[in-house]
Design a protein around this motif. Sequence first.
Motif, PDB file in Angstrom:
ATOM      1  N   THR A   7       1.352  35.042 -34.312  1.00  0.00           N
ATOM      2  CA  THR A   7       1.539  34.206 -33.080  1.00  0.00           C
ATOM      3  C   THR A   7       0.571  34.874 -32.098  1.00  0.00           C
ATOM      4  OG1 THR A   7       3.544  35.493 -32.133  1.00  0.00           O
ATOM      5  CG2 THR A   7       4.046  33.406 -33.549  1.00  0.00           C
ATOM      6  N   GLU A   8       0.659  34.401 -30.848  1.00  0.00           N
ATOM      7  CA  GLU A   8      -0.123  34.897 -29.841  1.00  0.00           C
ATOM      8  C   GLU A   8       0.514  36.375 -29.467  1.00  0.00           C
ATOM      9  OE1 GLU A   8       0.480  31.808 -29.363  1.00  0.00           O
ATOM     10  OE2 GLU A   8      -1.362  30.722 -29.876  1.00  0.00           O
ATOM     11  N   GLU A   9       1.840  36.258 -29.322  1.00  0.00           N
ATOM     12  CA  GLU A   9       2.419  37.373 -29.103  1.00  0.00           C
ATOM     13  C   GLU A   9       2.286  38.629 -30.088  1.00  0.00           C
ATOM     14  OE1 GLU A   9       3.830  34.574 -29.488  1.00  0.00           O
ATOM     15  OE2 GLU A   9       4.693  33.766 -27.577  1.00  0.00           O
ATOM     16  N   GLU A  49      -2.820  38.359 -21.326  1.00  0.00           N
ATOM     17  CA  GLU A  49      -1.362  38.431 -21.300  1.00  0.00           C
ATOM     18  C   GLU A  49      -0.710  37.477 -22.311  1.00  0.00           C
ATOM     19  OE1 GLU A  49       0.341  40.983 -20.018  1.00  0.00           O
ATOM     20  OE2 GLU A  49      -1.413  41.935 -19.147  1.00  0.00           O
ATOM     21  N   VAL A  50       0.281  37.436 -22.469  1.00  0.00           N
ATOM     22  CA  VAL A  50       1.066  36.549 -23.574  1.00  0.00           C
ATOM     23  C   VAL A  50       0.967  35.270 -22.749  1.00  0.00           C
ATOM     24  CG1 VAL A  50       3.438  35.911 -24.641  1.00  0.00           C
ATOM     25  CG2 VAL A  50       2.312  38.277 -24.536  1.00  0.00           C
ATOM     26  N   SER A  51       1.528  35.065 -21.764  1.00  0.00           N
ATOM     27  CA  SER A  51       1.406  33.664 -20.882  1.00  0.00           C
ATOM     28  C   SER A  51       0.040  33.113 -20.795  1.00  0.00           C
ATOM     29  CB  SER A  51       2.223  33.874 -19.514  1.00  0.00           C
ATOM     30  OG  SER A  51       1.264  34.638 -18.559  1.00  0.00           O
ATOM     31  N   GLU A  52      -0.947  34.021 -20.561  1.00  0.00           N
ATOM     32  CA  GLU A  52      -2.223  33.472 -20.484  1.00  0.00           C
ATOM     33  C   GLU A  52      -2.772  32.727 -21.964  1.00  0.00           C
ATOM     34  OE1 GLU A  52      -4.261  36.967 -19.292  1.00  0.00           O
ATOM     35  OE2 GLU A  52      -3.972  36.321 -16.894  1.00  0.00           O
ATOM     36  N   ARG A  54      -0.657  31.574 -24.294  1.00  0.00           N
ATOM     37  CA  ARG A  54      -0.076  30.311 -24.489  1.00  0.00           C
ATOM     38  C   ARG A  54      -0.894  29.284 -23.553  1.00  0.00           C
ATOM     39  NH1 ARG A  54       5.911  32.460 -23.598  1.00  0.00           N
ATOM     40  NH2 ARG A  54       6.133  33.384 -25.669  1.00  0.00           N
ATOM     41  N   ARG A  55      -1.142  29.528 -22.554  1.00  0.00           N
ATOM     42  CA  ARG A  55      -1.827  28.700 -21.759  1.00  0.00           C
ATOM     43  C   ARG A  55      -3.249  28.339 -22.185  1.00  0.00           C
ATOM     44  NH1 ARG A  55      -2.725  25.457 -17.437  1.00  0.00           N
ATOM     45  NH2 ARG A  55      -4.492  25.771 -15.898  1.00  0.00           N
ATOM     46  N   THR A  58      -2.512  25.864 -25.257  1.00  0.00           N
ATOM     47  CA  THR A  58      -2.530  24.464 -24.848  1.00  0.00           C
ATOM     48  C   THR A  58      -3.744  23.768 -24.381  1.00  0.00           C
ATOM     49  OG1 THR A  58      -1.679  25.183 -22.617  1.00  0.00           O
ATOM     50  CG2 THR A  58       0.083  24.873 -24.468  1.00  0.00           C
TER      51      THR A  58
END
Length: 88
Positions: A7-9, A49-52, A54-55, A58
Amino acid sequence: MRKSRFTEEQVIGVLREQEAGMQTGDLCRKHGISPATFYQWKAKFGGLEVSEARRLRTLEAENARLKKLLAEAMLDNAVLKDVASKKW
């Protein structure tokens, strides 16, 4: 295209380990990846970062969907032009 086992994480975690000072070869053996895969990840996810991440995923999915819609519209347009140019 094959889905990644990581996963990205997890990818960002591997990159953080290397930034913390672990050798790239040891890191690749530990996680069961090739050095080429590691450097591809570094090029794609380095500094994110993890949130970036994920973005980014998407946005890539949305971009692929829009490209598919555009290709279908262009194909329909070409078919209509072909039919309109023929004499009945």
